[in-house]
Write an enzyme that holds these catalytic residues in place. Structure first.
Site: not given
Ligand code: MRU
Length: 353
Positions: A91, A241, A251-252
């Site tokens: 990823r 992230d 972030n997401k």
């Molecule tokens: O695709 P994911 O579920 O790995 O995405 C996670 C997120 O975007 C979280 O908000 C981010 O990793 C912070 S987790 C402490």
């Protein structure tokens, strides 16, 4: 003070890694063994485990598992580079994966230079991965301590995606702040964005909050604006992230729109993340590689098509929130409340990030 559960998303026993399969939550808590580094890479890619800090931790264990495999299968340790690359190519957005794997690689090279025997090498690599794991847990508790002070005694907090124990070594970052506030006796209500298409909010965050008996409502992603305009939300708190030198945050997907809403309605927008999330080699968010996942994830839900199979879909997994929309970044070393390049640089320099 309330006593909260210590949810751990992974276990390590006899050099073997066990993880909760997050694709099966909330229906069941199913543990799976990841016995090869390829299993680990697949688990990261397929979102069996996810969340920036956890991807880093699991990647680190994956590297140790890969080196052990080479030794067990009597293969050349030159192949460790391939193990590293396979784990890195899972990823692209969360920096924690690259941060943890680079740390493991440095350790591996040092151990090789020191001429350690196979047994010592394996032991030391698992120990290093365990250190990364434990450091993350302590960082989360510290983020929680600093961050919870920012929330009022009675707080309605909106959060996005899953940033809890399941996304980390335990406790969580943004959700860790909520946990710490609740533990401290605050009256907290959490509005949980369901977080399409993977539904990390509905499936994972809601599950965690339920374990802790923290009052919460799952909301559709498109409800936030209405709720905020009605004055129902006191603060938004999310994880990260990757954070660039100028303070932009990946972030997401959906995080950026929340930050715009927060600014428009003058409510605080907090980002909670360990200092390992900073990528000072990148100046601004534009340079962050944004993962694009399979369009099928958007067109299906629970295995069934919810859109015509022949329609095209776009599935950007993350977005960028500009530094100017962020009220404060909460880290394990303290809070950065005016997000500028100089403030970030000095904070990390003087607080040892
Ligand atoms: O695709 P994911 O579920 O790995 O995405 C996670 C997120 O975007 C979280 O908000 C981010 O990793 C912070 S987790 C402490």
């Amino acid at each position: 003070m309330r006593k909260l559960k210590d949810i751990r998303p992974i276990e390590v026993k006899d050099y073997k890694l066990y993880v909760i399969n997050q694709l099966k939550l909330p229906k069941e808590v199913a543990w799976e063994e990841l016995s090869t580094y390829k299993d680990v890479a697949k688990a990261i890619k397929d979102m069996i485990i996810r969340g920036a800090p956890l991807i880093g931790i699991v990647g680190a264990y994956g590297f140790a598992i890969g080196v052990k495999q080479l030794i067990d299968e009597r293969k050349s340790l030159d192949k460790a580079q391939k193990v590293l690359e396979t784990l890195k190519n899972t990823r692209p957005t969360a920096i924690n994966l690259f941060w943890a794997l680079n740390r493991m690689w440095k350790k591996f090279q040092k151990l090789m230079q020191e001429g350690k025997n196979n047994e010592e090498l394996i032991k030391a690599l698992f120990k290093e991965a365990n250190k990364i794991d434990l450091e993350d847990y302590h960082a989360n508790k510290s983020i929680g301590g600093y961050g919870q002070v920012l929330l009022p005694q009675k707080a309605n907090v909106l959060t996005h995606c899953n940033t809890g124990a399941l996304a980390t070594s335990g406790w969580g970052t943004a959700l860790g702040v909520i946990r710490s506030a609740y533990e401290d006796g605050k009256d907290i209500t959490v509005y949980v964005d369901e977080t399409r298409p993977y539904l990390q909010g509905a499936r994972l965050t809601a599950w965690e909050l339920l374990q802790e008996n923290i009052n919460h409502y799952v909301i559709t992603d498109n409800s936030a604006g209405f709720l905020i305009s009605k004055g129902l939300i006191d603060a938004i708190i999310v994880g990260a992230d990757r954070i660039t030198a100028n303070g932009d945050v990946a972030n997401k997907i959906g995080t950026y729109s929340l930050s715009v809403l927060a600014k428009e309605h003058n409510i605080p927008f907090y980002v909670a993340a360990p200092t390992s999330t900073f990528d000072l080699d990148i100046k601004s968010g534009e340079e962050i590689p944004i993962e694009i996942r399979d369009e099928k994830e958007v067109k299906t839900c629970g295995g069934s098509y919810i859109a015509p199979e022949d329609s095209k879909a776009l599935n950007y997994s993350f977005d960028i929130t500009p530094a100017k929309n962020i009220t404060a970044i909460i880290t394990e070393k303290g809070i950065i409340s005016e997000i500028t390049e100089d403030n970030i640089k000095n904070f990390l320099k003087y607080r040892g990030g």
